[in-house]
Design an enzyme around this catalytic site. Structure first.
Site, PDB file in Angstrom:
ATOM      1  CG  ASP A  88      76.701  70.053  31.597  1.00  0.00           C
ATOM      2  OD1 ASP A  88      75.572  69.948  32.120  1.00  0.00           O
ATOM      3  OD2 ASP A  88      76.919  70.671  30.538  1.00  0.00           O
TER       4      ASP A  88
HETATM    5  N1  URA Z   1      75.963  75.414  30.478  1.00  0.00           N
HETATM    6  C1  URA Z   1      76.343  74.180  30.063  1.00  0.00           C
HETATM    7  O1  URA Z   1      76.231  73.856  28.892  1.00  0.00           O
HETATM    8  N2  URA Z   1      76.874  73.356  30.970  1.00  0.00           N
HETATM    9  C2  URA Z   1      77.065  73.675  32.272  1.00  0.00           C
HETATM   10  O2  URA Z   1      77.573  72.864  33.036  1.00  0.00           O
HETATM   11  C3  URA Z   1      76.653  74.960  32.672  1.00  0.00           C
HETATM   12  C4  URA Z   1      76.106  75.813  31.761  1.00  0.00           C
END
Ligand code: URA
Length: 243
Positions: free
Chosen positions: A104
């Site tokens: 993310d």
């Molecule tokens: N899980 C998440 O919620 N976000 C990420 O970036 C990676 C794994």
């Protein structure tokens, strides 16, 4: 067999236009012979390539470890926002490296980038169950009930079934999460389902490959052959040895 202009582009040194021009001008030799047709097919692994008298090496694949900073998109391009590819030099972008999976925008840590589509696919496929470990800061401290819920294979609020996962409480407000798959916002959604919203997330490892803690956020480096071998082992089921 591959087009000569494409092979030159994949060295990262020239654009397609520049490569074609060099070839047409007779500045490219393959096995000591001038080739003037950009479309001529060659065997890049076996051919001795010389450009303007300089011997050129070509590698089929390139593997990078990046310490992704928060605030940067895991994407190849975006009109408005900075992407992880914007953090790489042109030469590497020309080689066609792309991120393996997605972190993310606000997640930091280990991101692999490669142009080896087969390995990328294997690392992402739930079939190979490659472990990904995250350091998480949460609101509230995880407890035994949460650990059990993770271990049992949680069902998220929208009905998504997760594979069994590991959760380890650290000092107050921190924990380690290890997943063997990578569903959308998975760590955040799993912890939210336990009433412990995520405040910050950092990926520490993929299989046996650990984020080099001397690598500053936003920096990257090529993986050694040994580390690439370690990653390939992970898709063959061996994720034990730390590399
Ligand atoms: N899980 C998440 O919620 N976000 C990420 O970036 C990676 C794994």
């Amino acid at each position: 067999m591959q087009r000569l202009d494409k092979v030159l582009v994949e060295t990262g040194r020239w654009s397609r236009k520049e490569a074609k021009e060099l070839i047409r001008r007779g500045q490219v030799l393959v096995n000591g012979v001038v080739i003037r047709q950009p479309e001529r097919k060659i065997e890049p692994e076996a051919a001795a390539l010389t450009v303007r008298g300089e011997q050129i090496s070509w590698n089929r694949y390139c593997y990078l470890m990046m310490n992704k900073p928060a605030g940067v998109l895991t994407a190849t391009k975006d009109r408005e926002q900075k992407t992880v590819l914007d953090l790489l030099p042109t030469a590497l972008r020309r080689q066609g490296v792309v991120p393996v999976g997605r972190l993310d925008k606000d997640t930091e840590g280990l991101l692999l980038l490669t142009n080896d589509g087969v390995l990328a696919h294997q690392l992402l496929s739930p079939r190979y169950r490659v472990k990904k470990c995250y350091l998480v800061a949460t609101d509230g401290t995880v407890d035994q009930e949460d650990v059990t819920a993770f271990r049992g294979g949680m069902v998220l609020r929208d009905g998504t079934q997760c594979l069994p996962a590991e959760l380890e409480a650290l000092e107050a407000g921190y924990c380690l999460v290890t997943l063997r798959e990578g569903k959308y916002h998975q760590v955040k959604r799993m912890l939210a389902a336990c009433g412990k919203p995520v405040r910050a997330l950092k990926r520490l490892s993929i299989g046996a490959l650990k984020l080099d803690d001397t690598l500053e956020a936003g920096h990257w480096r090529e993986l050694t052959e040994e580390k690439v071998r370690g990653l390939k082992k992970a898709v063959q089921g061996d994720q034990t040895e730390q590399i």
